[in-house]
Design a protein around this motif. Sequence first.
Motif, PDB file in Angstrom:
ATOM      1  N   ASP A 384      -4.733  -0.371   3.398  1.00 45.80           N
ATOM      2  CA  ASP A 384      -6.022  -0.112   3.433  1.00 45.80           C
ATOM      3  C   ASP A 384      -5.330   0.442   1.328  1.00 45.80           C
ATOM      4  O   ASP A 384      -5.149  -0.228  -0.122  1.00 45.80           O
ATOM      5  CB  ASP A 384      -6.752   1.165   2.627  1.00 45.80           C
ATOM      6  CG  ASP A 384      -8.044   0.299   3.809  1.00 45.80           C
ATOM      7  OD1 ASP A 384      -8.172  -0.766   3.624  1.00 45.80           O
ATOM      8  OD2 ASP A 384      -9.286   1.106   4.726  1.00 45.80           O
ATOM      9  N   GLU A 385      -4.374   1.718   1.699  1.00 49.82           N
ATOM     10  CA  GLU A 385      -3.512   1.973   0.253  1.00 49.82           C
ATOM     11  C   GLU A 385      -2.337   0.946   0.211  1.00 49.82           C
ATOM     12  O   GLU A 385      -2.454   0.814  -1.476  1.00 49.82           O
ATOM     13  CB  GLU A 385      -2.763   2.839   1.379  1.00 49.82           C
ATOM     14  CG  GLU A 385      -3.508   3.955   1.542  1.00 49.82           C
ATOM     15  CD  GLU A 385      -2.183   5.169   2.195  1.00 49.82           C
ATOM     16  OE1 GLU A 385      -2.586   7.074   1.523  1.00 49.82           O
ATOM     17  OE2 GLU A 385      -2.065   5.174   3.422  1.00 49.82           O
ATOM     18  N   ALA A 386      -2.023  -0.135   1.194  1.00 52.34           N
ATOM     19  CA  ALA A 386      -0.745  -1.036   0.528  1.00 52.34           C
ATOM     20  C   ALA A 386      -1.828  -2.007  -0.452  1.00 52.34           C
ATOM     21  O   ALA A 386      -1.117  -2.783  -1.398  1.00 52.34           O
ATOM     22  CB  ALA A 386      -0.161  -1.408   1.549  1.00 52.34           C
ATOM     23  N   MET A 387      -3.009  -2.074   0.186  1.00 58.71           N
ATOM     24  CA  MET A 387      -3.433  -3.502  -0.650  1.00 58.71           C
ATOM     25  C   MET A 387      -3.974  -2.654  -1.870  1.00 58.71           C
ATOM     26  O   MET A 387      -4.012  -3.430  -2.734  1.00 58.71           O
ATOM     27  CB  MET A 387      -4.536  -3.554  -0.124  1.00 58.71           C
ATOM     28  CG  MET A 387      -4.426  -4.661   1.453  1.00 58.71           C
ATOM     29  SD  MET A 387      -3.319  -6.348   0.955  1.00 58.71           S
ATOM     30  CE  MET A 387      -4.547  -6.961   0.365  1.00 58.71           C
ATOM     31  N   ALA A 388      -3.633  -1.659  -2.104  1.00 59.67           N
ATOM     32  CA  ALA A 388      -4.668  -0.745  -3.042  1.00 59.67           C
ATOM     33  C   ALA A 388      -3.026  -0.617  -4.403  1.00 59.67           C
ATOM     34  O   ALA A 388      -3.143  -1.159  -5.519  1.00 59.67           O
ATOM     35  CB  ALA A 388      -4.495   0.509  -3.140  1.00 59.67           C
ATOM     36  N   GLY A 389      -2.236  -0.859  -4.176  1.00 58.68           N
ATOM     37  CA  GLY A 389      -1.310  -0.712  -4.746  1.00 58.68           C
ATOM     38  C   GLY A 389      -0.644  -2.215  -4.826  1.00 58.68           C
ATOM     39  O   GLY A 389      -0.501  -2.489  -6.458  1.00 58.68           O
ATOM     40  N   LEU A 390      -1.142  -3.219  -4.487  1.00 59.79           N
ATOM     41  CA  LEU A 390      -0.493  -4.638  -4.708  1.00 59.79           C
ATOM     42  C   LEU A 390      -2.103  -4.736  -5.787  1.00 59.79           C
ATOM     43  O   LEU A 390      -1.566  -5.309  -6.965  1.00 59.79           O
ATOM     44  CB  LEU A 390      -1.923  -5.474  -3.462  1.00 59.79           C
ATOM     45  CG  LEU A 390      -1.484  -7.348  -4.026  1.00 59.79           C
ATOM     46  CD1 LEU A 390      -0.027  -8.020  -4.389  1.00 59.79           C
ATOM     47  CD2 LEU A 390      -1.933  -7.942  -2.771  1.00 59.79           C
ATOM     48  N   GLU A 391      -3.278  -4.724  -6.000  1.00 56.55           N
ATOM     49  CA  GLU A 391      -4.004  -4.535  -6.983  1.00 56.55           C
ATOM     50  C   GLU A 391      -4.026  -4.072  -7.912  1.00 56.55           C
ATOM     51  O   GLU A 391      -3.837  -4.762  -9.222  1.00 56.55           O
ATOM     52  CB  GLU A 391      -6.022  -3.698  -6.199  1.00 56.55           C
ATOM     53  CG  GLU A 391      -6.230  -4.335  -5.484  1.00 56.55           C
ATOM     54  CD  GLU A 391      -6.729  -5.932  -6.379  1.00 56.55           C
ATOM     55  OE1 GLU A 391      -7.377  -5.708  -7.283  1.00 56.55           O
ATOM     56  OE2 GLU A 391      -7.086  -6.736  -5.324  1.00 56.55           O
ATOM     57  N   GLN A 392      -2.686  -3.236  -8.015  1.00 57.85           N
ATOM     58  CA  GLN A 392      -2.057  -2.232  -8.849  1.00 57.85           C
ATOM     59  C   GLN A 392      -0.903  -2.829  -9.606  1.00 57.85           C
ATOM     60  O   GLN A 392      -0.860  -2.988 -11.388  1.00 57.85           O
ATOM     61  CB  GLN A 392      -1.441  -1.355  -8.977  1.00 57.85           C
ATOM     62  CG  GLN A 392      -2.660   0.121  -9.067  1.00 57.85           C
ATOM     63  CD  GLN A 392      -2.137   1.911  -7.687  1.00 57.85           C
ATOM     64  OE1 GLN A 392      -1.211   1.681  -7.962  1.00 57.85           O
ATOM     65  NE2 GLN A 392      -2.402   2.187  -7.313  1.00 57.85           N
ATOM     66  N   ALA A 441      10.064  -0.420  -8.934  1.00 56.28           N
ATOM     67  CA  ALA A 441       9.463   1.120  -8.140  1.00 56.28           C
ATOM     68  C   ALA A 441       8.172   0.252  -7.411  1.00 56.28           C
ATOM     69  O   ALA A 441       7.333  -0.440  -7.868  1.00 56.28           O
ATOM     70  CB  ALA A 441       9.045   2.149  -9.384  1.00 56.28           C
ATOM     71  N   LEU A 442       8.176   1.073  -6.165  1.00 59.40           N
ATOM     72  CA  LEU A 442       6.605   0.286  -4.970  1.00 59.40           C
ATOM     73  C   LEU A 442       5.583   1.000  -5.798  1.00 59.40           C
ATOM     74  O   LEU A 442       5.987   2.021  -6.125  1.00 59.40           O
ATOM     75  CB  LEU A 442       7.107   0.938  -4.074  1.00 59.40           C
ATOM     76  CG  LEU A 442       8.557   0.317  -3.135  1.00 59.40           C
ATOM     77  CD1 LEU A 442       8.668   0.264  -1.719  1.00 59.40           C
ATOM     78  CD2 LEU A 442       8.231  -1.357  -3.623  1.00 59.40           C
ATOM     79  N   GLU A 443       5.022  -0.023  -5.859  1.00 61.82           N
ATOM     80  CA  GLU A 443       3.531   0.685  -6.378  1.00 61.82           C
ATOM     81  C   GLU A 443       2.413   2.157  -5.133  1.00 61.82           C
ATOM     82  O   GLU A 443       2.102   2.961  -5.585  1.00 61.82           O
ATOM     83  CB  GLU A 443       2.080  -0.355  -6.136  1.00 61.82           C
ATOM     84  CG  GLU A 443       2.431  -1.435  -6.862  1.00 61.82           C
ATOM     85  CD  GLU A 443       2.744  -0.746  -8.318  1.00 61.82           C
ATOM     86  OE1 GLU A 443       2.121  -0.371  -8.231  1.00 61.82           O
ATOM     87  OE2 GLU A 443       2.897  -1.672  -9.594  1.00 61.82           O
TER      88      GLU A 443
END
Length: 469
Positions: A384-392, A441-443
């Motif tokens: 979920d946290e990774a997908m939130a980063g993808l959304e950003q 930089a990584l989200e």
Amino acid sequence: MGDRKEIVQVAGRQVPVSNPDKVFFPQAGYTKLDLVRYYLAVSGGALRGVAGRPMVLKRFVHGADGEAFFQKRAPASRPDWIGTVTLSFPSGRTAEEVVVTDEAQLAWVLNLGCIDLNPHPVRAADLDHPDELRVDLDPVPGVEWAQIVRVALAAREVLADFGLAGWPKTSGSRGIHVYCRIEPRWTFAQVRRAAVALAREIERRAPADATSRWWKEERHGVFVDYNQNAKDRTVASAYSVRPTADARVSAPLAWDEVPACRPEEFTLATMPARFAAAGDPWAEMDGSAGSLEPLLELAARDEAAGLPDAPWPPHFGKQPGEERRVQPSKRRPDPAAAGADGADGGDGRPAAAAAGREDTASRAGGRRRSTMPLIEVARAASKDEAMAGLEQWKQRHPDAWARLEPADVLTDAMRGRYSTWTRIRLNLRNIPAGQRPPQEALEVDYDPWAGQPGRPAGPGASPRGRGPR
């Protein structure tokens, strides 16, 4: 006052279920006790998949929405009626793992927070010779269910042509599994060799739908995951509930059900009635053990034609005859320059984990050169946290995102020693070179190795992880 316990009377024993009212599936509302009652209702089928096999405990102590951790070693405080057996692993370590044989032991395992059951493909009486060949059909993002079904039917045809009976089940996630009982006469390496030959033959017969390519950036359609047959790999067994919002089940099927089946129809709520009315479609499975010799002969023909062994999971050492274990995006143009073993190590480190970090292709000596335009977007403790980063990332690069296909989003569940973490990369191949977003930089920049003794830290550190599952 202590937490409430429910005593389950089963198989002549009293098994306590702690926190029985704890909600394990928040959206569906199912509790821990509902989970235990489900497995007992289908125990005839569930035990067929796990009985007598060592089992990795995948524990969801906070329910299906929480992160699981993997426990190979049986708890020291277990009752004396819980069976165990000692396994050795490619790493050289050993572990005393739980072996379930009856409903009471099954209920005890569930009380530990196990949602799905993950047995090895061997029996405790013979740990060196698997009696199952497992065909895991894993679709890339965007693949429709009908395509997965077509590959499953192709797998059935190939297996039959090579003298094996396939037994299908939904994975409970996005794919289909096909199991085969085999005579326990071959080592893990031989079973995996047969699985590689099988995967390549399925791809030859259904090239538009199936792939045997190990690296995600090369895949299309449905990946036939031959490496699920390597030693130390486990797969959710038949009748396992999966940690999905609707408590979906890995449901055994008859072949005539496969074309029209819908995976969402098989849940913790619906499977007990199906089992009571129709029984277990896999009831005759144990009597269908076949020989691997025809598939091993196919493997020999492939090798004689020049096909190398396919890549192994990253925690295995370099194997004789294995092709270079290097992601295509990191390969040098000249294969002869790969070095003696060419192993990538599978550590999961990004090409540039953050802006300003050095790309592996630009390090001294030019050890690797990118052949595919991959960037990393996120690495996180949870999906979920990774997908939130993808959304950003999508919000910052809407034009680039519009050009990507589902298969260009590479989501890797990276398996650590005790738990998994998630990495998301993007393949920018469909974006013109001059318009591709750079590595930034990584989200989300989670360090899965932080705090582990003996692990390197900081920019450029490259511990050897277990890689994407």
